[in-house]
Scaffold this active site. Structure first.
Site, PDB file in Angstrom:
ATOM      1  N   GLU A 146      21.769  20.031 -19.185  1.00  0.00           N
ATOM      2  CA  GLU A 146      22.904  20.679 -19.815  1.00  0.00           C
ATOM      3  C   GLU A 146      22.786  22.163 -19.463  1.00  0.00           C
ATOM      4  O   GLU A 146      21.711  22.747 -19.642  1.00  0.00           O
ATOM      5  CB  GLU A 146      22.858  20.507 -21.341  1.00  0.00           C
ATOM      6  CG  GLU A 146      24.079  21.154 -21.998  1.00  0.00           C
ATOM      7  CD  GLU A 146      24.025  21.221 -23.524  1.00  0.00           C
ATOM      8  OE1 GLU A 146      22.952  20.949 -24.094  1.00  0.00           O
ATOM      9  OE2 GLU A 146      25.068  21.549 -24.119  1.00  0.00           O
ATOM     10  N   ARG A 198       8.284  13.356 -22.967  1.00  0.00           N
ATOM     11  CA  ARG A 198       8.485  14.706 -22.448  1.00  0.00           C
ATOM     12  C   ARG A 198       7.149  15.437 -22.386  1.00  0.00           C
ATOM     13  O   ARG A 198       6.183  15.064 -23.057  1.00  0.00           O
ATOM     14  CB  ARG A 198       9.485  15.474 -23.308  1.00  0.00           C
ATOM     15  CG  ARG A 198       9.079  15.556 -24.768  1.00  0.00           C
ATOM     16  CD  ARG A 198       9.903  16.560 -25.586  1.00  0.00           C
ATOM     17  NE  ARG A 198      10.936  17.234 -24.854  1.00  0.00           N
ATOM     18  CZ  ARG A 198      12.235  17.183 -25.154  1.00  0.00           C
ATOM     19  NH1 ARG A 198      12.639  16.461 -26.167  1.00  0.00           N
ATOM     20  NH2 ARG A 198      13.118  17.861 -24.471  1.00  0.00           N
ATOM     21  N   LYS A 235      14.403  24.535 -25.247  1.00  0.00           N
ATOM     22  CA  LYS A 235      15.313  25.596 -24.823  1.00  0.00           C
ATOM     23  C   LYS A 235      15.716  26.482 -25.998  1.00  0.00           C
ATOM     24  O   LYS A 235      15.878  27.685 -25.846  1.00  0.00           O
ATOM     25  CB  LYS A 235      16.552  24.979 -24.165  1.00  0.00           C
ATOM     26  CG  LYS A 235      16.280  24.601 -22.713  1.00  0.00           C
ATOM     27  CD  LYS A 235      17.566  24.304 -21.966  1.00  0.00           C
ATOM     28  CE  LYS A 235      18.001  22.875 -22.177  1.00  0.00           C
ATOM     29  NZ  LYS A 235      19.142  22.500 -21.321  1.00  0.00           N
TER      30      LYS A 235
END
Length: 561
Positions: free
Chosen positions: A37, A263, A273
């Site tokens: 994104e 992850r 983020k």
RNA sequence: UGGGGCGUCGCCAAGCGGUAAGGCACGGGGUUUUGAUCCCCGCAUGCGUAGGUUCGAAUCCUGCCGCCCCAGCCA
């Protein structure tokens, strides 16, 4: 795979693909995608995903699409798509001719939504946000049906069209998939698939008033692109039934398989983020590309190489287990890459001057140094030498510990590639700080070899005072002071390491390190570590600035403790 | 008994019923004009735990324990 067959360890995803290939699924094609994104900069965690997706595609002679998952115009920005492309390219991956954007599918997605409505599988819900939450139930209690759940197909179609036309305010209505409000999986309780947002999108401008949600967009985008293996992180595991529901309910080109992996977590840093953005916005670091950041841009500026990052991603493996990788693994990767690749140089970080009293005042000469101790092909260079040279302040000790082999009173030491010297005397200021060290040298030892075969235990680096270039050197340490910043006392911000940046202003470099044609070379400053010229500082202010990428391994300091 | 995952050496990780790979870290030794690199050697009778099946179990079954994720009109 064309070149060297490096032994890549197996992982569960490769096993799945191998099985699929054996069964001739997907016509034996492998198509993956990396779907960021554009709402922030990429970090080392994304590198894991990039290496996985692009790596698999390479390995199986398939392809990997770069697709921007840009369905939330409020958070996304074109500057992020630029940085993401730069980062992926820098890592060495190629997404081919097409740059995909979920927003390119908005029209198709809209048509799919209509198909869903027509088949009675979606409806416009006019409940307000908090009501929707209320109707959804909780983790342990089922939800209840929305009063709008049984609107007629015609009414739904009409309402949805008006939503698109911008006839409603934000939040007035949503489009929901009609699944099962009592499902134990909350994602299946009539999930929202479209919401009204009267905002400008960075790519589609004001064309749309409604934007599709992730769960609706992602699976369909995958299908449109003919993705075979849709690899995502563990938190989407609960979404897989919805991913499959959408593709099963609609008439779609193909049904990709979603596979989830854990992850990356790296000790002493954070990997979200949102948190990285907060560090940037609150000036805790100097931008997304601050060399202390775990961002690709930060690591690039610091001096990490794509090869080291890829090797790291290979070493950590791919599993479904939550894990936290020690910094040592990353450091080992960059050291391995740079040990063979980086030319050597001499630089003194914390200088103290030594005067060689029996060396003629006005004499200057050049000594020959190897650019790499184990690689003759990297050649040699000449380094100027004179009566006064700088050495590292901690390469001298008045009261040395056992096994100490550097400079101390009465002990001989070698100035690398130059001469054997011996300390005769020390000059101090009124506070007892050493201001100068007086030495003598053995003229018979030019280059560092003794004529009589006597062994010299220590070799230290130096820079001629008359020829030294002044520089600023930035030493970086871990960004946080505890291994898991999220789990300590207080918030992660409270666990920032106040000593993560140490700027040294009075460093002395051998002249070659200031030459502009050497700007982009990563050096090993012998006995200290690996360094890389800081692009921004060096270019903007004209000041010579080097960043420390990583220290050398140091078994001596370790042994002393 | 809300649902979904995960537990193999300090940190990662292979292993897929035939008797515990590898990397990082760590310890010991050798080479060395970087206390670097490099080279040797060492490092789980044990696979969360308790039972069971089997000639044989980290691998199969059952119970238990622990950790992670999910109630955004974020992705």
């Amino acid at each position: 795979m064309s070149t060297e067959e490096k032994n890549t360890p197996s992982n569960f995803i490769r096993n799945i693909i191998d099985n699929d290939l054996a069964e001739n699924k997907n016509n034996s094609n492998v198509v993956t995608r990396f779907p960021p994104e554009p709402n922030g900069f990429l970090h080392i965690g994304h590198a894991k995903s990039i290496c996985l997706n692009f790596g698999l595609a390479q390995e199986y002679s398939g392809k990997c699409n770069l697709r921007f998952d840009d369905t939330n115009p409020e958070k996304e920005d074109d500057i992020y798509v630029k940085s993401i492309k730069e980062d992926v390219k820098w890592l060495g991956f190629d997404w081919g001719d097409t740059e995909y954007h979920a927003s390119d599918y908005f029209e198709k997605l809209y048509l799919f939504a209509i198909e869903l409505i027509k088949s009675g599988n979606a409806y416009v819900c006019s409940l307000q946000g908090d009501q929707i939450r209320e109707y959804r139930g909780t983790l342990k209690e089922p939800g209840k049906n929305s009063p709008y759940r049984d609107r007629s197909i015609e009414e739904n179609l009409d309402l949805f069209e008006k939503m698109r036309k911008g006839e409603f305010k934000d939040g007035e209505h949503v489009l929901r998939a009609k699944i099962d409000m009592s499902s134990p999986n909350i994602n299946m309780r009539d999930p929202i698939i479209y919401r009204i947002r009267n905002v400008e999108h960075q790519r589609t401008g004001n064309e749309w008033s409604i934007y599709p949600m992730y769960d609706f967009t992602h699976c369909l985008s995958d299908s449109i692109e003919g993705i075979t293996h849709s690899i995502c992180t563990l938190e989407f595991e609960d979404h897989r039934p919805l991913y499959d529901w959408v593709l099963d309910t609609l008439n779609t080109p193909c049904h990709p398989q979603q596979i989830e992996f854990a992850r990356l977590n790296l000790e002493y840093t954070v990997m979200s983020k949102r948190k990285l953005l907060e560090l940037v916005d609150s000036d805790k670091v100097n931008g997304w590309d601050d060399p202390r950041m775990p961002t690709i841009s930060g690591m690039r500026r610091r001096g990490y190489t794509p090869a080291a990052i890829k090797e790291f991603c290979e070493r950590i493996g791919v599993t479904k287990k939550d894990s936290s990788i020690e910094m040592g693994v990353l450091e080992s990767c960059i050291r391995e890459d740079l040990d063979s690749a980086a030319p050597r140089a001499m630089a003194v970080l914390d200088p103290v001057k030594i005067t060689i009293e029996n060396y003629p005042e006005d004499k200057e000469e050049l000594v020959i140094a190897k650019n790499h101790p184990n690689d003759p092909e990297m050649g040699t260079r000449e380094i100027p030498f004179c009566r006064e040279v700088y050495i590292e302040r901690d390469d001298f000790m008045e009261e040395p510990p056992k096994k100490y082999k550097r400079l101390t009173i009465g002990q001989e030491v070698r100035l690398r590639y130059a001469y054997i010297i011996k300390c005769e005397n020390v000059i101090k200021d009124e506070n007892g700080n050493i201001t100068e060290i007086i030495c003598s040298y053995d003229p018979e030892t030019k280059g560092g070899k003794t004529q009589d075969g006597r062994k010299i235990k220590g070799t230290i680096h130096w820079v001629s005072s008359r020829h030294a270039e002044n520089a600023e050197i930035r030493l970086y340490d871990r960004l946080f002071s505890i291994a898991n910043p999220d789990k300590g006392e207080g918030g992660y911000i409270d666990n920032l390491n106040s000593e993560s940046l140490n700027i040294l202003k009075n460093c002395k470099l051998e002249p070659m390190l200031a030459e502009s044609e050497n700007r982009d070379i990563r050096y090993q400053f012998e006995r200290i570590g690996y360094f890389y010229r800081d692009k921004i500082s060096s270019e903007e202010s004209g000041n010579l600035t080097y960043n420390r990428i990583v220290t050398l391994r140091d078994s001596w300091t370790k042994a002393k403790k």
